[in-house]
Enzyme design. Sequence first.
Site, PDB file in Angstrom:
ATOM      1  N   ASP A  75      48.470   6.569  -6.497  1.00 41.70           N
ATOM      2  CA  ASP A  75      48.870   5.463  -5.639  1.00 41.70           C
ATOM      3  C   ASP A  75      49.281   4.317  -6.553  1.00 41.70           C
ATOM      4  O   ASP A  75      48.451   3.609  -7.106  1.00 41.70           O
ATOM      5  CB  ASP A  75      47.691   5.066  -4.728  1.00 41.70           C
ATOM      6  CG  ASP A  75      48.043   3.878  -3.848  1.00 41.70           C
ATOM      7  OD1 ASP A  75      49.138   3.314  -4.018  1.00 41.70           O
ATOM      8  OD2 ASP A  75      47.207   3.510  -2.998  1.00 41.70           O
ATOM      9  N   LYS A  86      55.034  -2.819  -2.584  1.00 41.61           N
ATOM     10  CA  LYS A  86      55.037  -4.105  -3.316  1.00 41.61           C
ATOM     11  C   LYS A  86      56.323  -4.366  -4.127  1.00 41.61           C
ATOM     12  O   LYS A  86      57.330  -4.748  -3.565  1.00 41.61           O
ATOM     13  CB  LYS A  86      53.795  -4.162  -4.198  1.00 41.61           C
ATOM     14  CG  LYS A  86      52.506  -4.106  -3.327  1.00 41.61           C
ATOM     15  CD  LYS A  86      51.317  -4.718  -3.975  1.00 41.61           C
ATOM     16  CE  LYS A  86      50.031  -4.447  -3.250  1.00 41.61           C
ATOM     17  NZ  LYS A  86      49.476  -5.545  -2.524  1.00 41.61           N
ATOM     18  N   TYR A 132      41.605   1.146  -3.000  1.00 44.39           N
ATOM     19  CA  TYR A 132      42.156   0.790  -1.689  1.00 44.39           C
ATOM     20  C   TYR A 132      43.526   1.453  -1.585  1.00 44.39           C
ATOM     21  O   TYR A 132      44.347   1.323  -2.500  1.00 44.39           O
ATOM     22  CB  TYR A 132      42.283  -0.728  -1.578  1.00 44.39           C
ATOM     23  CG  TYR A 132      42.907  -1.218  -0.292  1.00 44.39           C
ATOM     24  CD1 TYR A 132      42.241  -1.074   0.923  1.00 44.39           C
ATOM     25  CD2 TYR A 132      44.160  -1.834  -0.282  1.00 44.39           C
ATOM     26  CE1 TYR A 132      42.808  -1.532   2.109  1.00 44.39           C
ATOM     27  CE2 TYR A 132      44.732  -2.297   0.894  1.00 44.39           C
ATOM     28  CZ  TYR A 132      44.047  -2.141   2.086  1.00 44.39           C
ATOM     29  OH  TYR A 132      44.609  -2.600   3.262  1.00 44.39           O
TER      30      TYR A 132
HETATM   31  C1  PLP Z   1      46.830   0.483  -4.355  1.00 44.63           C
HETATM   32  C2  PLP Z   1      47.245   0.100  -2.967  1.00 44.63           C
HETATM   33  N1  PLP Z   1      47.598   1.064  -2.095  1.00 44.63           N
HETATM   34  C3  PLP Z   1      48.003   0.771  -0.853  1.00 44.63           C
HETATM   35  C4  PLP Z   1      48.058  -0.520  -0.413  1.00 44.63           C
HETATM   36  C5  PLP Z   1      48.535  -0.795   0.967  1.00 44.63           C
HETATM   37  O1  PLP Z   1      49.783  -1.412   0.898  1.00 44.63           O
HETATM   38  P1  PLP Z   1      50.327  -2.325   2.107  1.00 44.63           P
HETATM   39  O2  PLP Z   1      49.503  -3.548   2.133  1.00 44.63           O
HETATM   40  O3  PLP Z   1      51.767  -2.543   1.740  1.00 44.63           O
HETATM   41  O4  PLP Z   1      50.191  -1.503   3.341  1.00 44.63           O
HETATM   42  C6  PLP Z   1      47.703  -1.560  -1.294  1.00 44.63           C
HETATM   43  C7  PLP Z   1      47.732  -2.991  -0.900  1.00 44.63           C
HETATM   44  O5  PLP Z   1      47.735  -3.478   0.101  1.00 44.63           O
HETATM   45  C8  PLP Z   1      47.282  -1.238  -2.592  1.00 44.63           C
HETATM   46  O6  PLP Z   1      46.928  -2.184  -3.449  1.00 44.63           O
HETATM   47  N1  LIG Z   2      44.481  -6.012  -2.084  1.00 48.41           N
HETATM   48  C1  LIG Z   2      45.509  -5.880  -1.070  1.00 48.41           C
HETATM   49  C2  LIG Z   2      46.679  -5.263  -1.694  1.00 48.41           C
HETATM   50  O1  LIG Z   2      46.745  -4.879  -2.820  1.00 48.41           O
HETATM   51  C3  LIG Z   2      45.791  -7.203  -0.453  1.00 48.41           C
HETATM   52  C4  LIG Z   2      46.907  -7.210   0.539  1.00 48.41           C
HETATM   53  C5  LIG Z   2      46.420  -7.426   1.942  1.00 48.41           C
HETATM   54  O2  LIG Z   2      45.693  -6.580   2.448  1.00 48.41           O
HETATM   55  O3  LIG Z   2      46.788  -8.421   2.550  1.00 48.41           O
END
Ligand code: PLP
Ligand SMILES: N[C@H](C=O)CCC(=O)O
Length: 421
Positions: free
Chosen positions: A231, A259, A138
């Site tokens: 990522d 994060k 993701y």
């Molecule tokens: C590996 C990874 N990349 C990107 C994202 C996207 O980050 P955000 O939720 O801050 O947009 C997330 C989690 O949401 C993630 O776990």
């Molecule tokens: N798995 C997602 C981030 O690592 C969860 C965050 C979200 O989408 O609310």
Amino acid sequence: MYSEELFKISKENMPGGVSSPVRAYKPYPFFAKQASGSKITDIDGKTYIDHCLGYGPLILGHANPKIVEAITDQAQKGTLYGVPTENEIKLSQEIINRVPCADMVRFCNSGTEATMSAIRLARGYTGRDKIVKFEGTYHGAHDYVLVKSGSGAATHPDSKGIPESTTQNTLSVPFNDEEALKELIEEEGNNIACIIMEVVMGNVGCIKPKKGYLDFIRKLTIDYGIILIFDEVITGFRLSSGGAQEYFGVTPDICTFAKILGGGLPIGAIAGKQKIMELFAPNGPVYQAGTFSGNPLSIRAGITALEQLDKSFYDTLNKKGNLLRLRLKDNIEDLGLNLQVNGIGSMFQIYFNPEPVTNYTEAKKSDSDLFTDYFHELLKNGVFIAPSQFECCFLSGAHSDEDLEKTSYAIEKSLKTIYQK
Ligand SMILES: Cc1ncc(COP(=O)(O)O)c(C=O)c1O
Ligand SMILES: N[C@H](C=O)CCC(=O)O
């Protein structure tokens, strides 16, 4: 009012009653009242040991006193200036000092923004359109990457509203499968701008790269002039001070953070080699921008978080993670169950699956219904984890040995209950 009643109202005001789909679970999610250290308390008066930790950012626990002090002070001095600040230099320098691939840094506001911009940068640099991701990773909720995606998209796949013309340039292969990637790159390599990957997959539970896999990918990308993007939105400042790239000793061309970097406030960042990063506007032709990018509050929280994350912090935290996983494995064996305890450092997940889980297809074979029962039993036993088999659990520096004993006891008790049903 109680969580159940509030959820009824919130569903009228907000789609699904939540601001991000992963938070909605049946019959209703608990509504938070407050949180401190390793604990979160709901408005119904129950307190849980928190292993969701805001989906990863809270490596120092909730309401870390130094961060609270820093953002209180910063709020009094202003929360948005729309001009550069000295603290942005300080935080970027801290990233550059720690992260092997980081010569330069561009701040943004979320992981989604970071990966979207990193992909655009790779396309701008190479002049190629195609990108490769792995099944089950993701990289946020933007159009380029919602293809065979993990996290909430693992249970809500194939988002409508994304033109086929956008995703036809996104190719995906199974994780931990050298042959599949080699075959794809041999066929398409000269058209591929970047490979974007979670070094440890944290959005389908927790899956580590097999030995030698990252070196294999690094070599392949160099051979074909493909930009390698790590990522590190989850792994950055979690596995070690320099992220997964330092932990595994493999350096990408670009990486993305979010994060933990924000100390509990929204942030994102793209970091990478100077010759690539210099392509970002205003220096170069790759546009990237944001009103709140580099805002003083998130930057100050980030600086204050990183100040507390030194080598000894990671040594202690990762040891706790190892101990917890060992304890969970022992308990599961003692119960005569065949489940998988995956994890690394301060990340872990139990798969309701009798076979090892090394990729998305294997993760998807896990029994999600049993996981849901387990999740609800854990809540009854005072432990909060993300409500999905396809998310990861985390530890923070605020989790005491006593917390971890309670967690492993709650997990054992919950497993006993669901297997007795
Ligand atoms: C590996 C990874 N990349 C990107 C994202 C996207 O980050 P955000 O939720 O801050 O947009 C997330 C989690 O949401 C993630 O776990
Ligand atoms: N798995 C997602 C981030 O690592 C969860 C965050 C979200 O989408 O609310």
